[in-house]
Design a protein around this motif. Structure first.
Motif, PDB file in Angstrom:
ATOM      1  N   MET A 105      11.276   1.757  -5.164  1.00  0.00           N
ATOM      2  CA  MET A 105      10.265   0.994  -4.484  1.00  0.00           C
ATOM      3  C   MET A 105       8.965   1.800  -4.505  1.00  0.00           C
ATOM      4  O   MET A 105       8.945   2.979  -4.175  1.00  0.00           O
ATOM      5  CB  MET A 105      10.689   0.745  -3.040  1.00  0.00           C
ATOM      6  CG  MET A 105       9.637   0.055  -2.245  1.00  0.00           C
ATOM      7  SD  MET A 105       9.943  -0.237  -0.473  1.00  0.00           S
ATOM      8  CE  MET A 105      11.582   0.204  -0.161  1.00  0.00           C
ATOM      9  N   LYS A 106       7.866   1.169  -4.874  1.00  0.00           N
ATOM     10  CA  LYS A 106       6.550   1.795  -4.880  1.00  0.00           C
ATOM     11  C   LYS A 106       5.919   1.614  -3.508  1.00  0.00           C
ATOM     12  O   LYS A 106       6.112   0.587  -2.860  1.00  0.00           O
ATOM     13  CB  LYS A 106       5.656   1.147  -5.926  1.00  0.00           C
ATOM     14  CG  LYS A 106       6.183   1.282  -7.325  1.00  0.00           C
ATOM     15  CD  LYS A 106       5.336   0.501  -8.297  1.00  0.00           C
ATOM     16  CE  LYS A 106       5.970   0.479  -9.666  1.00  0.00           C
ATOM     17  NZ  LYS A 106       5.260  -0.407 -10.577  1.00  0.00           N
ATOM     18  N   SER A 107       5.151   2.627  -3.071  1.00  0.00           N
ATOM     19  CA  SER A 107       4.534   2.506  -1.749  1.00  0.00           C
ATOM     20  C   SER A 107       3.166   3.162  -1.706  1.00  0.00           C
ATOM     21  O   SER A 107       2.822   4.002  -2.532  1.00  0.00           O
ATOM     22  CB  SER A 107       5.438   3.123  -0.684  1.00  0.00           C
ATOM     23  OG  SER A 107       5.575   4.512  -0.908  1.00  0.00           O
ATOM     24  N   VAL A 108       2.393   2.753  -0.700  1.00  0.00           N
ATOM     25  CA  VAL A 108       1.096   3.323  -0.361  1.00  0.00           C
ATOM     26  C   VAL A 108       1.196   3.716   1.105  1.00  0.00           C
ATOM     27  O   VAL A 108       1.671   2.938   1.933  1.00  0.00           O
ATOM     28  CB  VAL A 108      -0.042   2.298  -0.557  1.00  0.00           C
ATOM     29  CG1 VAL A 108      -1.364   2.841  -0.041  1.00  0.00           C
ATOM     30  CG2 VAL A 108      -0.155   1.897  -2.018  1.00  0.00           C
ATOM     31  N   PHE A 109       0.761   4.917   1.440  1.00  0.00           N
ATOM     32  CA  PHE A 109       0.812   5.394   2.822  1.00  0.00           C
ATOM     33  C   PHE A 109      -0.601   5.461   3.368  1.00  0.00           C
ATOM     34  O   PHE A 109      -1.508   5.965   2.707  1.00  0.00           O
ATOM     35  CB  PHE A 109       1.449   6.782   2.872  1.00  0.00           C
ATOM     36  CG  PHE A 109       1.634   7.298   4.265  1.00  0.00           C
ATOM     37  CD1 PHE A 109       2.770   6.985   4.988  1.00  0.00           C
ATOM     38  CD2 PHE A 109       0.663   8.085   4.862  1.00  0.00           C
ATOM     39  CE1 PHE A 109       2.941   7.447   6.283  1.00  0.00           C
ATOM     40  CE2 PHE A 109       0.823   8.559   6.146  1.00  0.00           C
ATOM     41  CZ  PHE A 109       1.963   8.240   6.860  1.00  0.00           C
ATOM     42  N   MET A 110      -0.774   4.970   4.580  1.00  0.00           N
ATOM     43  CA  MET A 110      -2.069   5.034   5.247  1.00  0.00           C
ATOM     44  C   MET A 110      -1.898   5.792   6.561  1.00  0.00           C
ATOM     45  O   MET A 110      -1.106   5.397   7.406  1.00  0.00           O
ATOM     46  CB  MET A 110      -2.609   3.627   5.508  1.00  0.00           C
ATOM     47  CG  MET A 110      -2.850   2.841   4.238  1.00  0.00           C
ATOM     48  SD  MET A 110      -3.403   1.154   4.517  1.00  0.00           S
ATOM     49  CE  MET A 110      -5.122   1.459   4.888  1.00  0.00           C
ATOM     50  N   GLY A 111      -2.649   6.864   6.699  1.00  0.00           N
ATOM     51  CA  GLY A 111      -2.588   7.662   7.918  1.00  0.00           C
ATOM     52  C   GLY A 111      -3.565   8.812   7.832  1.00  0.00           C
ATOM     53  O   GLY A 111      -4.073   9.132   6.766  1.00  0.00           O
TER      54      GLY A 111
END
Length: 77
Positions: A1-7
């Motif tokens: 699964m591909k993901s983008v993290f925002m924080g």
């Protein structure tokens, strides 16, 4: 699964590390470097420092709304 993290803050770092372990982390989105201290030296947010340590691409937009940001996300598949 591909993901983008925002924080941005320190308390997001454990979540970033967990996401990086279980997904194909493609991009980290965090706030721009900000001046800190009396010398007003630019300092990277904690999430950016860890993302670079992990070898993940980082973007630091002033705003996350709009077409330019959507294009940035799309470029990272």
């Amino acid at each position: 699964m591909k993901s983008v993290f925002m924080g941005t803050p320190e308390f997001a770092v454990p979540s970033l590390r967990a996401v990086a372990q279980v997904t194909d982390l493609r991009l980290v989105v965090t706030q721009p470097d900000r001046p800190v201290g009396r010398g007003r030296k630019l300092e990277a947010p904690p999430v950016k420092r860890v993302a670079e340590e992990l070898g993940v691409s980082v973007v630091q937009p002033e705003r996350v709304k709009g077409r330019r940001f959507a294009q940035t996300i799309a470029e990272h598949e």
